[in-house]
Design an enzyme around this catalytic site. Structure first.
Site, PDB file in Angstrom:
ATOM      1  N   ALA A  61     -64.676  69.910  80.955  1.00 28.82           N
ATOM      2  CA  ALA A  61     -65.494  70.457  79.867  1.00 28.82           C
ATOM      3  C   ALA A  61     -65.959  69.305  78.976  1.00 28.82           C
ATOM      4  CB  ALA A  61     -64.663  71.435  79.056  1.00 28.82           C
ATOM      5  N   GLY A 102     -61.801  71.019  83.496  1.00 28.33           N
ATOM      6  CA  GLY A 102     -62.780  72.009  83.945  1.00 28.33           C
ATOM      7  C   GLY A 102     -63.424  71.633  85.269  1.00 28.33           C
ATOM      8  N   GLU A 105     -61.110  72.871  87.787  1.00 29.66           N
ATOM      9  CA  GLU A 105     -61.150  74.345  87.743  1.00 29.66           C
ATOM     10  C   GLU A 105     -62.399  74.872  88.444  1.00 29.66           C
ATOM     11  OE1 GLU A 105     -60.523  74.220  83.395  1.00 29.66           O
ATOM     12  OE2 GLU A 105     -58.968  75.715  83.760  1.00 29.66           O
ATOM     13  N   GLU A 125     -55.742  68.672  80.243  1.00 30.42           N
ATOM     14  CA  GLU A 125     -56.022  69.333  78.948  1.00 30.42           C
ATOM     15  C   GLU A 125     -54.884  69.186  77.955  1.00 30.42           C
ATOM     16  OE1 GLU A 125     -56.774  70.527  81.895  1.00 30.42           O
ATOM     17  OE2 GLU A 125     -58.681  71.600  81.875  1.00 30.42           O
TER      18      GLU A 125
HETATM   19  N1  3HC Z   1     -66.226  65.280  77.652  1.00 35.56           N
HETATM   20  C1  3HC Z   1     -67.077  64.473  76.988  1.00 35.56           C
HETATM   21  N2  3HC Z   1     -67.117  63.134  77.127  1.00 35.56           N
HETATM   22  C2  3HC Z   1     -66.257  62.592  78.002  1.00 35.56           C
HETATM   23  C3  3HC Z   1     -65.347  63.362  78.737  1.00 35.56           C
HETATM   24  C4  3HC Z   1     -65.358  64.764  78.548  1.00 35.56           C
HETATM   25  N3  3HC Z   1     -64.548  65.575  79.216  1.00 35.56           N
HETATM   26  N4  3HC Z   1     -64.624  62.542  79.510  1.00 35.56           N
HETATM   27  C5  3HC Z   1     -65.072  61.306  79.271  1.00 35.56           C
HETATM   28  N5  3HC Z   1     -66.056  61.336  78.364  1.00 35.56           N
HETATM   29  C6  3HC Z   1     -66.843  60.210  77.878  1.00 35.56           C
HETATM   30  C7  3HC Z   1     -66.027  59.226  77.080  1.00 35.56           C
HETATM   31  O1  3HC Z   1     -65.944  59.620  75.727  1.00 35.56           O
HETATM   32  C8  3HC Z   1     -66.819  57.959  77.258  1.00 35.56           C
HETATM   33  O2  3HC Z   1     -67.921  58.034  76.407  1.00 35.56           O
HETATM   34  P1  3HC Z   1     -68.578  56.704  75.817  1.00 35.56           P
HETATM   35  O3  3HC Z   1     -69.023  55.894  76.969  1.00 35.56           O
HETATM   36  O4  3HC Z   1     -69.649  57.205  74.939  1.00 35.56           O
HETATM   37  O5  3HC Z   1     -67.442  56.047  75.076  1.00 35.56           O
HETATM   38  C9  3HC Z   1     -67.337  58.067  78.674  1.00 35.56           C
HETATM   39  O6  3HC Z   1     -67.243  59.453  79.008  1.00 35.56           O
HETATM   40  C10 3HC Z   1     -66.568  57.278  79.694  1.00 35.56           C
HETATM   41  O7  3HC Z   1     -65.196  57.557  79.528  1.00 35.56           O
HETATM   42  P2  3HC Z   1     -64.087  56.452  79.786  1.00 35.56           P
HETATM   43  O8  3HC Z   1     -64.407  55.238  79.012  1.00 35.56           O
HETATM   44  O9  3HC Z   1     -62.784  57.102  79.567  1.00 35.56           O
HETATM   45  O10 3HC Z   1     -64.352  56.135  81.343  1.00 35.56           O
HETATM   46  P3  3HC Z   1     -63.336  55.939  82.504  1.00 35.56           P
HETATM   47  O11 3HC Z   1     -64.158  55.737  83.716  1.00 35.56           O
HETATM   48  O12 3HC Z   1     -62.305  54.933  82.131  1.00 35.56           O
HETATM   49  O13 3HC Z   1     -62.537  57.323  82.665  1.00 35.56           O
HETATM   50  C11 3HC Z   1     -62.251  59.706  82.856  1.00 35.56           C
HETATM   51  C12 3HC Z   1     -63.198  58.501  83.052  1.00 35.56           C
HETATM   52  C13 3HC Z   1     -61.059  59.572  83.791  1.00 35.56           C
HETATM   53  C14 3HC Z   1     -63.026  60.958  83.148  1.00 35.56           C
HETATM   54  C15 3HC Z   1     -61.730  59.696  81.403  1.00 35.56           C
HETATM   55  O14 3HC Z   1     -62.842  59.596  80.546  1.00 35.56           O
HETATM   56  C16 3HC Z   1     -60.966  60.907  81.012  1.00 35.56           C
HETATM   57  O15 3HC Z   1     -59.778  60.964  81.236  1.00 35.56           O
HETATM   58  N6  3HC Z   1     -61.659  61.881  80.379  1.00 35.56           N
HETATM   59  C17 3HC Z   1     -61.030  63.055  79.851  1.00 35.56           C
HETATM   60  C18 3HC Z   1     -60.834  64.064  80.913  1.00 35.56           C
HETATM   61  C19 3HC Z   1     -60.327  65.329  80.307  1.00 35.56           C
HETATM   62  O16 3HC Z   1     -59.477  65.342  79.457  1.00 35.56           O
HETATM   63  N7  3HC Z   1     -60.854  66.447  80.810  1.00 35.56           N
HETATM   64  C20 3HC Z   1     -60.484  67.733  80.330  1.00 35.56           C
HETATM   65  C21 3HC Z   1     -61.483  68.164  79.335  1.00 35.56           C
HETATM   66  S1  3HC Z   1     -61.040  69.657  78.564  1.00 35.56           S
HETATM   67  C22 3HC Z   1     -61.444  70.850  79.681  1.00 35.56           C
HETATM   68  O17 3HC Z   1     -61.895  70.560  80.746  1.00 35.56           O
HETATM   69  C23 3HC Z   1     -61.239  72.233  79.202  1.00 35.56           C
HETATM   70  C24 3HC Z   1     -61.339  73.232  80.309  1.00 35.56           C
HETATM   71  O18 3HC Z   1     -60.069  73.487  80.818  1.00 35.56           O
HETATM   72  C25 3HC Z   1     -61.934  74.500  79.826  1.00 35.56           C
END
Ligand code: 3HC
Ligand code: NAI
Length: 694
Positions: A61, A102, A105, A125
């Site tokens: 997400a 997500g 998912e 998450e």
């Molecule tokens: N939403 C929005 N922006 C995101 C994002 C997300 N889920 N994941 C990463 N980004 C953005 C980062 O903020 C960053 O932005 P920037 O360049 O402007 O600083 C850019 O993407 C790149 O991120 P990283 O520097 O972390 O890049 P990496 O290649 O090192 O890592 C990644 C990529 C493994 C995807 C890492 O970013 C990560 O762990 N992201 C979070 C993943 C996460 O927590 N997902 C769950 C989201 S909540 C959800 O899905 C709810 C659902 O269950 C309903």
């Protein structure tokens, strides 16, 4: 357009195209539903492949949409997954690089999943203070079994796709061309008669489901005391196990909506973005060219130098370590080896890796050996004269373009730079002790530090896995300048009626890893004493409680002398309240005419944390830090500030700056109130109804 749609010999390919990580924001979600519908209507299409462009299948997400109307606007992720799952034509998720949250998912809603080797699979998450909110708590246990799924959901940890081959999650894990394999697989299943399998229809089979869930609850109760999300993860999984998919999904939804509003989730998301924002420097564009750092030299093999060297060795970068005398060099090398051996003993490092790392280390007594280093980090005694001697020598021997860094914690980086004819190449790299362990690196930007030097050091910091935060030059930089105000308040409170154990207990209950007095005993009370002696000279009007000087005059420097604010028994690091010290404090109050009173725990927490936030506000006003989240990152990664409160600046925002200002005004009117000069930005932001972070 955030989603591309193409067809290949009867297979529709829906490609998420929302850089950087194909976050499932509103337009991406809408694009997927459109693609699914378009494929249904095209009689030539027999199957659908769902994949991601660029560096991810999907990172989940879009976190930036949380708590905005877009987050709940249709199509929500739940609706998207329903559309995928309900497709009459089989949907094959082709997963590479990253399928998280997500994103995973969504893939679980597909009828089939093919993954490339090396893809990172996770439901992270919980690390953002929430739980999987689009069916992850229901579908993952049905895909890979209750135990494996609950472990992934509660920990948020990444599992590599190849480890999950044969788990029931993937139909194939492929080594070669994923797109080709996915198209072939889709053509095959497209020719088969439906209905196609849905993960939601699978059963959760576990002989002792309730027992395992209870075990998970007990584990979480001890490991995640302050965080509500892991508990809710278990609630949602349990609801699905006991009452079936749909009831489980409803509980998951309810928990998600509640968690996303919690201060803990806000704090964790703040830290996630704060970490990434810290590497962005307003006037240093992200495409600033960087210098190549292939070899490093470290000067001084003491407490800091050894740890600093280890960071580079761990990243595979050769290090030349310089000392003035052979015995000091030998001691430094022995400590490095001992630290690595400790890692081997704990199973964190193999014996081979230890030898590989040490093979990259070259000890020397000669400055001549530094002439090829791309970066030289100085970690010698904290005396300007010694620094001068070292930097003048470096200026002579270092090659042109080498970066010259100082690990000084209190000295003026501009003065150090002025010892060379190349101040543009000089920068502060302020590591924290133990330098091989602590995440924080304050990168101190001197007046003349060039942008490419700054960009190079920030990039290198990532490589050595530090959280780097840029600080301007000032006394103490960001972290220590703020902590000085925190310590001042802690000492005043002793004078006014508290005792060390009460102060420590109150702030530890708030969530700090260690209160100020236990911390001082660990670091050595003589360090603070030296700083105060300098203050008395440089800022004679700065009012300090003299109680800590009294303690130091008795030789109680802390753990290393067997006693400080507390008593310590030999071989035991536990702090025991000291009657002698407590009596000394009471006597000091009497002597100075202070009326001792009962100080509440709330007051202790407010005075300590608001002292940090107030100094942080001044640091922002002066441009020493460029954003409030940088200050929070310093405190979260270097000073044991509780993660679930998000750092002193976010905490002040949570309390509300109006309330913070009122409290500061109140404390300013009490004894020792002259220490409180409210930063003007606090009142200004409060008037605008804003906080430091918004
Ligand atoms: N939403 C929005 N922006 C995101 C994002 C997300 N889920 N994941 C990463 N980004 C953005 C980062 O903020 C960053 O932005 P920037 O360049 O402007 O600083 C850019 O993407 C790149 O991120 P990283 O520097 O972390 O890049 P990496 O290649 O090192 O890592 C990644 C990529 C493994 C995807 C890492 O970013 C990560 O762990 N992201 C979070 C993943 C996460 O927590 N997902 C769950 C989201 S909540 C959800 O899905 C709810 C659902 O269950 C309903
Ligand atoms: P230390 O006393 O443990 O080590 C300093 C080392 O430098 C000694 O081994 C000494 O032999 C060597 N040295 C002295 N002069 C030298 C010279 N001219 N050339 C080569 N080597 C020389 O000191 P520590 O604690 O490692 O501190 C080093 C620097 O790091 C200081 O600037 C200090 O302020 C800073 N720092 C210290 C932290 C700490 O917690 N100890 C935290 C952050 C920064």
């Amino acid at each position: 357009m955030a989603v591309d749609y193409t067809t290949h010999d009867g297979v529709a390919v829906i490609t998420l195209n929302n850089p950087p990580v194909n976050g499932l924001g509103l337009s991406t979600r809408a694009g997927i539903v459109e693609g699914i519908e378009r494929a249904q209507q095209d009689p030539a299409v027999t199957a659908i492949v769902l994949t991601g462009a660029g560096k991810a299948f999907s990172g989940g997400a879009d976190i930036t949409e949380f708590n905005t109307p877009k987050a709940t606007q249709e199509p929500t992720l739940g609706t998207v997954i329903k559309a995928v799952e309900g497709s009459a034509k089989p949907v094959v998720a082709a997963i590479h690089s990253v399928a998280m949250g997500g994103g995973l998912e969504l893939a679980l809603g597909a009828h089939y999943r093919i993954a490339a080797v090396g893809a990172q699979i996770a439901l992270p998450e919980v690390k953002l203070g929430i739980l999987p909110g689009a069916g992850g708590t229901q579908r993952l246990p049905r895909a890979i079994g209750l135990e494996a799924a609950l472990n992934m959901i509660v920990s948020g940890n990444v599992v590599m796709s190849e480890k999950l081959a044969g788990s029931g999650l993937f139909d194939e894990v492929v080594e070669g061309d994923l797109a080709k394999a996915a198209l072939a697989f889709a053509t095959k299943v497209g020719a088969q008669k439906g209905p196609h399998p849905k993960v939601r229809d699978r059963k959760i089979v576990h002989a002792e489901a309730q027992g395992f869930i209870q075990f998970a609850r007990n584990t979480v109760a001890t490991l995640a005391k302050q965080f509500p999300a892991p508990h809710k993860c278990i609630d949602a999984v349990e609801a699905g196990v006991l009452n079936g998919f749909d009831k489980g999904l409803a509980v998951e939804r309810e928990c998600f909506m509640a968690l996303v509003q919690t201060p803990e989730s806000r704090a964790l998301r703040h830290a996630f973005f704060g970490e990434r924002a810290a590497s962005k420097i307003p006037d240093v564009p992200s495409d600033t060219p960087v210098r190549d750092i292939k070899s490093v030299a470290v000067i001084g093999a003491g407490t800091m130098g050894g740890g600093i060297a280890m960071n580079f060795l761990n990243a595979g970068i050769p290090v030349t370590l310089l000392e003035t005398k052979q015995d000091a060099l030998d001691r430094g090398l022995a400590t490095i080896r001992k630290n690595y051996e400790g890692n081997v003993k704990k199973g964190k490092l193999t014996a081979d890796a230890l030898e590989q790392r040490l093979a990259l280390l070259r000890p020397t007594l000669s400055y001549d050996d530094l002439k090829n280093a791309d970066l030289i980090v100085e970690a010698v005694f904290e005396e300007l004269g010694v620094k001068e001697q070292v930097f003048r020598q470096l200026d002579e021997v270092a090659k042109s373009g080498a970066i010259l860094a100082s690990n000084t914690s209190t000295l003026d980086v501009n003065r150090i730079a002025a010892f060379t004819k190349r101040p543009q190449d000089v920068i502060g790299m302020h590591f924290f002790s133990p330098a091989n362990v602590m995440k924080l690196l304050e990168v101190v930007r001197g007046e003349h530090t060039s942008k490419d030097v700054l960009a190079t050091v920030m990039k290198l910091a990532k490589k050595i896995r530090k959280t780097a935060v840029v600080s301007g030059v000032c006394d103490g930089f960001i972290g220590n300048r703020m902590v000085e105000q925190y310590i001042r308040q802690a000492l005043f409170m002793l004078e006014e009626g508290a005792l060390p154990a009460q102060v420590d207990k109150a702030i530890e209950k708030f969530g700090f890893a260690m209160g100020p007095f236990r911390m001082s005993d660990l670091a050595g009370n003589d360090i603070g004493w030296a700083i105060r002696k300098r203050r008395y000279q440089e800022q004679p009007d700065m009012h300090y409680s003299k109680i800590a000087d009294r303690l130091c005059e008795t030789g109680r420097f802390g753990q290393k002398t067997g006693g400080g604010w507390y008593d310590y028994k030999a071989g035991d690091r536990n702090a025991h309240p000291s009657k002698l010290v407590d009596d000394m404090i009471v006597a000091y109050s009497q002597e100075t005419g202070a009326t001792r009173r009962k100080i509440s725990d709330d007051e202790i927490v407010e005075r300590l944390v608001f002292a940090l936030a107030n100094e942080g506000a001044k640091i922002l006003e002066e441009g020493i830090a460029s954003k409030a989240s940088d200050i929070d990152m310093v405190y979260l990664t270097g000073y044991g500030f509780p993660l679930y409160r998000g750092g002193p600046m976010l905490y002040a925002d949570t309390v509300g700056l109006y309330n913070v200002e009122r409290a500061i005004r109140r404390y300013a009117s009490q004894p020792n109130g002259d220490a409180w000069k409210a930063a003007s930005s606090i009142g200004e932001l409060a008037q605008q109804g804003r906080g430091f972070n918004r």
